[in-house]
Motif scaffolding. Sequence first.
Motif, short mmCIF file in Angstrom:
data_model
loop_
_atom_site.label_atom_id
_atom_site.label_comp_id
_atom_site.label_asym_id
_atom_site.label_seq_id
_atom_site.Cartn_x
_atom_site.Cartn_y
_atom_site.Cartn_z
N LEU A 56 -61.38 78.01 130.38
CA LEU A 56 -60.30 78.54 129.89
C LEU A 56 -60.27 78.17 128.63
N LEU A 57 -60.44 77.23 128.40
CA LEU A 57 -60.11 76.75 126.85
C LEU A 57 -61.09 77.18 125.95
N GLU A 58 -61.58 78.08 126.10
CA GLU A 58 -62.71 78.96 125.14
C GLU A 58 -62.13 79.74 124.62
N GLN A 59 -60.85 80.89 125.02
CA GLN A 59 -60.35 81.91 125.40
C GLN A 59 -58.99 80.59 123.95
N ARG A 60 -59.31 82.13 122.93
CA ARG A 60 -58.08 81.88 121.67
C ARG A 60 -56.20 81.66 122.01
N ASP A 61 -56.51 83.20 122.59
CA ASP A 61 -55.28 82.77 123.32
C ASP A 61 -54.88 81.64 124.09
N ASN A 62 -55.24 81.28 125.32
CA ASN A 62 -55.01 80.33 125.96
C ASN A 62 -54.38 79.12 124.77
N VAL A 63 -55.81 78.54 124.37
CA VAL A 63 -55.49 77.79 123.14
C VAL A 63 -54.16 77.68 122.55
N THR A 64 -54.10 78.74 121.85
CA THR A 64 -52.96 78.88 120.91
C THR A 64 -51.50 78.95 122.36
N PHE A 65 -51.53 79.14 123.21
CA PHE A 65 -50.16 78.51 124.39
C PHE A 65 -50.76 76.84 124.47
N LEU A 66 -51.78 76.94 124.47
CA LEU A 66 -51.11 75.58 125.38
C LEU A 66 -51.41 74.17 123.89
N ALA A 67 -51.25 74.80 122.76
CA ALA A 67 -51.31 73.88 121.50
C ALA A 67 -49.38 74.15 121.12
N HIS A 68 -49.01 75.21 121.37
CA HIS A 68 -47.23 75.55 120.24
C HIS A 68 -46.71 75.68 121.39
N GLU A 69 -46.97 76.55 123.00
CA GLU A 69 -45.91 76.33 123.93
C GLU A 69 -45.72 74.75 124.56
N ILE A 70 -46.75 73.96 125.34
CA ILE A 70 -47.05 72.51 126.14
C ILE A 70 -46.99 71.68 125.13
N LYS A 71 -46.21 70.58 125.80
CA LYS A 71 -46.07 69.02 125.09
C LYS A 71 -47.29 69.05 125.48
N ALA A 72 -47.60 67.29 124.89
CA ALA A 72 -48.79 66.94 125.60
C ALA A 72 -48.62 66.29 126.60
N GLU A 73 -46.96 65.72 126.71
CA GLU A 73 -46.51 64.89 128.09
C GLU A 73 -47.13 65.43 129.49
N GLU A 74 -46.80 66.73 128.81
CA GLU A 74 -46.44 67.47 130.18
C GLU A 74 -48.02 67.18 130.87
N ALA A 104 -55.17 73.07 114.68
CA ALA A 104 -56.55 71.65 115.92
C ALA A 104 -55.62 70.36 115.91
N GLN A 105 -54.31 69.61 115.01
CA GLN A 105 -54.12 68.75 114.83
C GLN A 105 -53.40 68.45 116.08
N GLN A 106 -52.68 69.81 116.53
CA GLN A 106 -51.79 69.76 118.58
C GLN A 106 -52.44 69.35 119.33
N LEU A 107 -53.62 70.57 118.91
CA LEU A 107 -55.67 70.01 120.34
C LEU A 107 -55.95 68.74 119.68
N ARG A 108 -55.68 68.13 119.22
CA ARG A 108 -56.39 66.31 119.00
C ARG A 108 -55.16 65.66 119.20
N GLN A 109 -53.76 66.03 119.74
CA GLN A 109 -52.34 64.93 120.35
C GLN A 109 -52.86 65.25 121.93
N HIS A 110 -52.89 66.45 121.90
CA HIS A 110 -52.64 66.44 123.58
C HIS A 110 -54.14 65.41 123.98
N ALA A 111 -55.07 66.14 124.10
CA ALA A 111 -56.07 65.41 124.29
C ALA A 111 -56.58 63.79 123.67
N THR A 112 -55.93 63.06 123.11
CA THR A 112 -55.44 61.50 122.35
C THR A 112 -54.81 61.28 123.88
N ILE A 113 -53.27 61.81 123.74
CA ILE A 113 -52.50 61.13 124.89
C ILE A 113 -53.11 61.45 126.50
#
Length: 279
Positions: A56-74, A104-113
């Motif tokens: 599902l991460l291949e869809q732009r809307d899904n990735v946008t939601f993940l980056a902007h609305e979800i914290k890495a700790e969640e 991209a920075q938010q996604l990398r932070q999610h992935a790193t944590i």
Amino acid sequence: MLKQQASSQNGAVSQNNNQKVSEMIDNYRQAKGNDEETAVNLRQAILQTMKDNPHLLEQRDNVTFLAHEIKAEEIAELNWDSPDHMVEFSDSLYQTRFKNDEFAQQLRQHATILLRRALYHFEEEEENLEKMFRLMRLVPTYLVDQNEELSRLRYRANAYEIRRVRRSRRSLYGYLFLQIILVLLVFPFLFINAENGRLQNQVEQLADVEIGDEGYQLLSYSEGVYWAVITAASIGYGDITPTTTTGRIIAGTLGTMGVITVGILAGLVLDWITPRQIP
């Protein structure tokens, strides 16, 4: 035909999941600010669906939601099946085709944590350090350099690798020492006694059989060592050959052992004595 049906079914499931997540994201945006309880439940449902379906991460809307609305700790605090599952999802975040976009920075932070949390599981037990080491080699270098905890884990993984190489070197040296003893002492002694008839006679007495070999030969210790080295190295000049059944068995055993030893050393010596490095 079966492959086409399976591919078609997988495509249908993927499309249904995409549609399901899109609807939940739309509902979340409508509920946000108006019905917080519903919004929280939708967030958890969206995260759970994405966790179980990394495609599902291949869809732009899904990735946008993940980056902007979800914290890495969640993401890290979700109920993951295993550390491997966490690493798989983290890798999906790293490899998303939108990684060069503005979030991209938010996604990398999610992935790193998430990756760091997974690596903690491997760090707890010594037998899992090999897996942690391999995973650390997949982490982009710039992320490790920017994150203090990942830098610590890299140091821990490299320390494990140094210990592994030292143990492997000791095993290798012990194996080589054993081979030297066998080739220079044990096999020459056995071969000499087999060829002069002593070992043959003992075998006949113990087994209560008469092998009946003829043509015994008297060999010196230096000739026995020469024969053992040539046989173990699979050279086999043929100037000294076994004339007894027992001698042939010894020669076959040594020749087989020599071939196996050369194959093992050729394939593993470089890996055993050279430590792998995490950049």
